[in-house]
Design a protein around this motif. Structure first.
Motif, mmCIF file in Angstrom:
data_model
loop_
_atom_site.group_PDB
_atom_site.id
_atom_site.type_symbol
_atom_site.label_atom_id
_atom_site.label_comp_id
_atom_site.label_asym_id
_atom_site.label_seq_id
_atom_site.Cartn_x
_atom_site.Cartn_y
_atom_site.Cartn_z
ATOM 1 N N LEU A 153 9.870 0.155 -0.192
ATOM 2 C CA LEU A 153 10.957 -0.268 0.692
ATOM 3 C C LEU A 153 10.947 0.525 1.991
ATOM 4 N N ASN A 154 10.341 1.701 1.967
ATOM 5 C CA ASN A 154 10.279 2.553 3.155
ATOM 6 C C ASN A 154 8.871 2.545 3.742
ATOM 7 N N PHE A 155 8.304 1.355 3.802
ATOM 8 C CA PHE A 155 6.918 1.196 4.247
ATOM 9 C C PHE A 155 6.683 1.786 5.628
ATOM 10 N N GLN A 186 8.121 0.859 12.223
ATOM 11 C CA GLN A 186 9.565 0.745 12.393
ATOM 12 C C GLN A 186 10.140 -0.037 11.213
ATOM 13 N N PRO A 187 11.437 0.163 10.896
ATOM 14 C CA PRO A 187 12.051 -0.644 9.831
ATOM 15 C C PRO A 187 12.006 -2.125 10.181
ATOM 16 N N LEU A 188 12.253 -2.987 9.188
ATOM 17 C CA LEU A 188 12.223 -4.429 9.417
ATOM 18 C C LEU A 188 13.221 -4.841 10.493
ATOM 19 N N TYR A 189 12.822 -5.801 11.286
ATOM 20 C CA TYR A 189 13.726 -6.364 12.290
ATOM 21 C C TYR A 189 13.472 -7.857 12.373
ATOM 22 N N SER A 190 14.488 -8.595 12.780
ATOM 23 C CA SER A 190 14.402 -10.062 12.765
ATOM 24 C C SER A 190 14.173 -10.654 14.151
ATOM 25 N N GLY A 191 13.857 -9.807 15.124
ATOM 26 C CA GLY A 191 13.752 -10.268 16.506
ATOM 27 C C GLY A 191 12.685 -11.299 16.763
ATOM 28 N N SER A 227 0.815 -1.218 0.000
ATOM 29 C CA SER A 227 0.000 0.000 0.000
ATOM 30 C C SER A 227 0.847 1.266 0.000
ATOM 31 N N SER A 228 2.159 1.130 0.142
ATOM 32 C CA SER A 228 3.037 2.302 -0.002
ATOM 33 C C SER A 228 3.209 2.686 -1.465
ATOM 34 N N GLN A 250 11.763 -9.662 -2.372
ATOM 35 C CA GLN A 250 10.385 -10.062 -2.110
ATOM 36 C C GLN A 250 9.402 -8.938 -2.439
ATOM 37 N N THR A 251 9.808 -7.700 -2.233
ATOM 38 C CA THR A 251 8.948 -6.565 -2.588
ATOM 39 C C THR A 251 8.739 -6.511 -4.095
#
Length: 517
Positions: free
Chosen positions: A468-470, A487-492, A293-294, A451-452
């Motif tokens: 990319l800046n969703f 927030q930006p992507l995180y893998s936590g 949707s961005s 993937q985007t």
């Protein structure tokens, strides 16, 4: 006989004397067949008895005969919303909002309709007005807080949630929302207060659920994962016993879903192309919604839940009654239903040519969706089975929505996941690959751009670097991920299940080979 007045009828309704109000309304209509107050109260009685079509009919009459009355217009909007007629509800809310009201309940109702139709920016001033008009009503502060949270204003949300619990210390839902709003730390948490409230809540299943989930979330934030799981079990126990979940019904539902798949191949002239984002809850559906949707040509309606409401209206069968629901849906005119859906969403898309309907549970209705809207794109999220099941178990879903009853028990959740995985395999084999695609949550985290691009190619959209800046997308988010997706992507959250020190061995055994996927 007494005359029908607003005050008299409201007093009788609080005493559950519906017949008395009805009699007064009928007498008023004998004297004036266009009496809006009479239609208004008959509409309320119909709604209280679950007769939502009738309620709409009478509220429409009230608003017709008193077109400048904000209360009648607001209830008309609410009645439309109850039937899933979102575009019409929004337009009627616009009408209601045009007439400034000095009634906090009316302002809150208009705001709630705006919020439920995804127009949170329009809802905010209505909620603020409700709070100003009735500053001692805790629920108004709660609604204001939730709307502020959806729009990304965490500071206002926190203040309003705190005001709600200060006015009503046992407002358990508000305590849960407050604890969930931010990451809790050793220096800033509500753990002592929450534990004290839990000790006093007794066997109230809803109170235990909200408070126990809030405690579990706090302990998880503090790194005390095994304790967190213990508290989830405490939180869910009473309600789990009450709902008495039946896995056999779940199995029948998934079996019935597989009966719909093949498209009736036809051309479509819809101005807006729907993009359905589906999957188990808490597996990245909101993330994909924000990414896609961005794009400049895409708007999002959020969790619209419109398609199945239209099927329910057409068949007069609840989606919870799976076998007759799917059977009747197959015999309806799905082409016409698709056209109605397209008309409903057209007003939500504004200038966009694509509109996202991010209702995760639509994965069950993917076959019907493809038949009704063969040009629609359907994106299904996948996530590691252990993390997906744990995340569903951790989530506190809407209590009135029985579709999520599986999430009160880890092994029930595992059984649900196995059925979900089988249904995804079925869609993969039966639906065209240019209309149905799967995307892995972990793949997005590890390789965002690839993937985007894959997502945009599938939707036949040109590249837009904004995707990319969703996290900079200013649009409101009304899901449990409302804070994270800013927030930006995180893998936590990948591999989170491994932090529970073997307490999820039962879940792993229940998943079998799927646990490693």
């Amino acid at each position: 006989m007494a005359l029908l007045t607003f005050e008299t009828a409201m007093r009788l309704l609080t005493q559950k004397k519906h017949q008395a109000v009805y009699d007064l309304a009928i007498e008023a209509l004998r004297k004036n067949e266009k009496d809006p107050l009479a239609f208004f109260f008959i509409g309320i009685i119909a709604s209280d008895h679950g007769q939502f079509e009738k309620a709409l009919e009478f509220h429409a009459k009230a608003s017709e005969h008193a077109p400048k009355n904000a209360r009648y217009q607001a209830f008309h909007a609410k009645a439309l919303m109850a039937l899933g007629r979102t575009s019409e509800a929004k337009l009627r809310a616009d009408t209601a909002a045009a007439f400034k009201t000095d009634d906090g309940f009316v302002a809150d109702m208009i705001g709630s309709v705006y919020s439920r139709t995804g127009h949170h920016a329009l809802a905010l001033p209505l909620f603020r007005r409700a709070v100003r008009l009735n500053p001692k009503w805790s629920v108004f502060h709660f609604n204001h807080a939730a709307c502020a949270q959806f729009t990304g204003d965490v500071k206002t949300a926190k203040s309003a949630y705190k005001k709600a619990v200060s006015l009503e210390p046992n407002f358990y839902r508000a305590w849960f929302s407050l604890a969930s709003l931010e990451t809790q730390t050793s220096d800033n948490n509500y753990l002592t207060k929450l534990e004290s409230l839990f000790a006093k809540v007794g066997q109230d299943p809803d109170g235990r659920l909200f408070l126990g989930h809030a405690i579990a979330k706090t302990l998880e934030d503090l790194g005390r994962f095994p304790e967190s799981l213990d508290w989830l079990e405490k939180a869910k126990a009473a309600r789990k016993k009450r709902i008495n979940y039946n896995r056999h019904n779940m199995t029948e539902m998934f079996a019935a879903a597989t009966h719909a798949a093949q498209s009736r191949q036809r051309s479509q002239a819809h101005d807006v192309t729907p993009i359905f984002i589906v999957g188990l809850p808490r597996t990245g559906t909101t993330l994909v919604d924000r990414i896609v949707s961005s794009h400049a040509k895409v708007a999002s309606a959020g969790e619209l839940d419109l398609f199945t409401q239209l099927v329910e209206r057409e068949t007069q069968i609840s989606r919870l009654n799976a076998e007759p629901f799917f059977s009747s849906a197959q015999s309806t005119d799905l082409q016409e239903l698709g056209d109605i859906y397209a008309q409903q969403i057209a007003g939500l898309a504004e200038d966009a040519t694509y509109l996202i309907d991010k209702t995760p549970m639509n994965f069950l209705y993917t076959g019907l969706i493809h038949q009704a809207l063969p040009n629609a794109r359907i994106i299904a999220l996948r996530r590691n089975a252990m993390d997906a099941c744990l995340s569903n178990y951790r989530q506190l879903f809407a209590l009135e929505d029985r579709r999520f009853d599986y999430a009160f028990d880890l092994e029930d959740t595992a059984a649900y996941y196995r059925a979900f995985d089988g249904l995804m395999s079925h869609w993969r084999q039966t639906l065209p690959d240019d209309r149905f695609m799967e995307v892995g949550y972990e793949d997005i985290i590890h390789d965002q751009e690839v993937q985007t691009r894959r997502l945009l190619d599938f939707c036949e959209l040109d590249w837009d670097p904004a995707c990319l800046n969703f996290h900079e997308n200013a649009a409101a988010v009304d899901t449990a991920s409302s804070v994270q997706v800013r927030q930006p992507l995180y893998s936590g959250s990948i591999g989170r299940w491994q932090k529970y020190d073997g307490k999820l061995d039962g879940l792993k055994a229940a998943l079998g080979a799927l646990a490693d996927q």
